[in-house]
Write a protein that holds these residues in place. Sequence first.
Motif, PDB file in Angstrom:
ATOM      1  N   ASP A  61     -58.442   9.976 -47.923  1.00  5.41           N
ATOM      2  CA  ASP A  61     -59.075   8.671 -48.171  1.00  5.41           C
ATOM      3  C   ASP A  61     -59.634   8.568 -49.596  1.00  5.41           C
ATOM      4  N   PHE A  62     -59.393   9.606 -50.416  1.00  4.74           N
ATOM      5  CA  PHE A  62     -59.820   9.658 -51.822  1.00  4.74           C
ATOM      6  C   PHE A  62     -61.338   9.626 -51.988  1.00  4.74           C
ATOM      7  N   SER A  63     -62.070   9.974 -50.956  1.00  4.51           N
ATOM      8  CA  SER A  63     -63.531   9.956 -51.035  1.00  4.51           C
ATOM      9  C   SER A  63     -64.087  11.091 -51.904  1.00  4.51           C
ATOM     10  N   ASP A  64     -63.239  12.006 -52.327  1.00  7.05           N
ATOM     11  CA  ASP A  64     -63.657  13.078 -53.244  1.00  7.05           C
ATOM     12  C   ASP A  64     -62.883  13.009 -54.568  1.00  7.05           C
ATOM     13  N   THR A 100     -58.888   6.634 -79.302  1.00  7.86           N
ATOM     14  CA  THR A 100     -58.841   6.637 -77.841  1.00  7.86           C
ATOM     15  C   THR A 100     -60.152   6.162 -77.231  1.00  7.86           C
ATOM     16  N   LEU A 101     -60.014   5.589 -76.080  1.00  7.78           N
ATOM     17  CA  LEU A 101     -61.117   5.170 -75.214  1.00  7.78           C
ATOM     18  C   LEU A 101     -60.909   5.968 -73.928  1.00  7.78           C
ATOM     19  N   THR A 102     -61.935   6.624 -73.413  1.00  6.89           N
ATOM     20  CA  THR A 102     -61.735   7.466 -72.232  1.00  6.89           C
ATOM     21  C   THR A 102     -62.787   7.179 -71.159  1.00  6.89           C
ATOM     22  N   PHE A 103     -62.386   7.451 -69.922  1.00  5.31           N
ATOM     23  CA  PHE A 103     -63.308   7.415 -68.790  1.00  5.31           C
ATOM     24  C   PHE A 103     -63.029   8.628 -67.931  1.00  5.31           C
ATOM     25  N   THR A 104     -64.079   9.393 -67.644  1.00 11.38           N
ATOM     26  CA  THR A 104     -63.984  10.557 -66.764  1.00 11.38           C
ATOM     27  C   THR A 104     -65.009  10.373 -65.657  1.00 11.38           C
ATOM     28  N   SER A 105     -64.532  10.301 -64.423  1.00 12.16           N
ATOM     29  CA  SER A 105     -65.465  10.065 -63.319  1.00 12.16           C
ATOM     30  C   SER A 105     -66.314  11.295 -63.050  1.00 12.16           C
ATOM     31  N   THR A 106     -67.544  11.042 -62.602  1.00 12.16           N
ATOM     32  CA  THR A 106     -68.465  12.124 -62.250  1.00 12.16           C
ATOM     33  C   THR A 106     -68.899  12.048 -60.792  1.00 12.16           C
ATOM     34  N   ALA A 107     -68.726  10.878 -60.164  1.00  9.12           N
ATOM     35  CA  ALA A 107     -69.120  10.710 -58.758  1.00  9.12           C
ATOM     36  C   ALA A 107     -68.365   9.532 -58.154  1.00  9.12           C
ATOM     37  N   ILE A 108     -68.138   9.630 -56.859  1.00  8.59           N
ATOM     38  CA  ILE A 108     -67.537   8.533 -56.111  1.00  8.59           C
ATOM     39  C   ILE A 108     -68.313   8.409 -54.801  1.00  8.59           C
ATOM     40  N   THR A 109     -68.746   7.178 -54.488  1.00  2.30           N
ATOM     41  CA  THR A 109     -69.563   6.936 -53.308  1.00  2.30           C
ATOM     42  C   THR A 109     -68.941   5.822 -52.488  1.00  2.30           C
ATOM     43  N   LYS A 110     -68.721   6.093 -51.219  1.00  2.00           N
ATOM     44  CA  LYS A 110     -68.125   5.078 -50.342  1.00  2.00           C
ATOM     45  C   LYS A 110     -69.162   4.006 -50.039  1.00  2.00           C
ATOM     46  N   THR A 111     -68.768   2.719 -50.221  1.00  2.00           N
ATOM     47  CA  THR A 111     -69.672   1.603 -49.948  1.00  2.00           C
ATOM     48  C   THR A 111     -69.269   0.847 -48.685  1.00  2.00           C
ATOM     49  N   SER A 112     -67.992   0.875 -48.349  1.00  2.00           N
ATOM     50  CA  SER A 112     -67.469   0.303 -47.097  1.00  2.00           C
ATOM     51  C   SER A 112     -66.039   0.800 -46.950  1.00  2.00           C
ATOM     52  N   LYS A 114     -62.581   1.586 -47.481  1.00  2.00           N
ATOM     53  CA  LYS A 114     -61.686   1.533 -48.635  1.00  2.00           C
ATOM     54  C   LYS A 114     -62.340   1.013 -49.919  1.00  2.00           C
ATOM     55  N   HIS A 115     -63.655   0.905 -49.938  1.00  2.00           N
ATOM     56  CA  HIS A 115     -64.371   0.464 -51.137  1.00  2.00           C
ATOM     57  C   HIS A 115     -65.371   1.537 -51.563  1.00  2.00           C
ATOM     58  N   TYR A 116     -65.411   1.774 -52.883  1.00  2.00           N
ATOM     59  CA  TYR A 116     -66.220   2.833 -53.449  1.00  2.00           C
ATOM     60  C   TYR A 116     -66.946   2.339 -54.694  1.00  2.00           C
ATOM     61  N   LYS A 117     -67.980   3.067 -55.081  1.00  2.00           N
ATOM     62  CA  LYS A 117     -68.611   2.921 -56.390  1.00  2.00           C
ATOM     63  C   LYS A 117     -68.173   4.159 -57.173  1.00  2.00           C
ATOM     64  N   TRP A 136     -61.511  -0.270 -55.280  1.00  2.00           N
ATOM     65  CA  TRP A 136     -60.889  -0.629 -54.007  1.00  2.00           C
ATOM     66  C   TRP A 136     -59.648   0.233 -53.830  1.00  2.00           C
ATOM     67  N   TYR A 137     -59.666   1.075 -52.813  1.00  2.00           N
ATOM     68  CA  TYR A 137     -58.493   1.887 -52.457  1.00  2.00           C
ATOM     69  C   TYR A 137     -57.630   1.021 -51.559  1.00  2.00           C
ATOM     70  N   ARG A 138     -56.473   0.618 -52.047  1.00  2.00           N
ATOM     71  CA  ARG A 138     -55.643  -0.354 -51.340  1.00  2.00           C
ATOM     72  C   ARG A 138     -54.707   0.279 -50.319  1.00  2.00           C
ATOM     73  N   GLY A 139     -54.636   1.597 -50.307  1.00  2.00           N
ATOM     74  CA  GLY A 139     -53.829   2.281 -49.308  1.00  2.00           C
ATOM     75  C   GLY A 139     -52.785   3.189 -49.934  1.00  2.00           C
TER      76      GLY A 139
END
Length: 191
Positions: A61-64, A100-112, A114-117, A136-139
Amino acid sequence: MKKILILLAAAFSYTAASAQTTWSVDKAHSNVKFTVTHLMVSDVDGIFKNYDATITAAKPDFSDAKFQISIQTASVSTDNDQRDKHITSPDFFDVATYPTLTFTSTAITKTSDKHYKLTGNLTLHGVTKPASFDLWYRGTIQNPMSKADDAGFQLTGTIKRSDFNFGSKFGNAMVSDEVTIKANGEFGKAK
């Protein structure tokens, strides 16, 4: 002997469950866009044509999940050559200094469901700041062409130019301080 087999089975199950899978962006079915407001009356959209993104996750579910995104700033396009030349100049992206412009995630939190912060470090114009986006994880589906798994995501959020000393010569009345980000990503599971 039975205890050893049980311990080996448990160790194998733990290793399999915690194995990270890498997913790579399918650029033909993905995009990275932004919107700013010009003179407080009209929205102007832009897109980046050259970027790379990967996800690593162990859970289905990509929660990690951990996201890594890298964008070549010179690839920006607003569908206007004169404006594109200006925004790649030192007034804005300064692509010669900050390619370059970069983004590296440090945390993912489920809000509902298939939806995360998604929170991480955004580096723009030589400045790194924490940034949060809605994800939004669309599947996940098996791609009928490649027979591999593909997963879809949509990332949305807002950043402030002033946080990154970006376009500081141009006030909010000329170009909005708030920049809306929207990225659609289709990612293929590594084989």
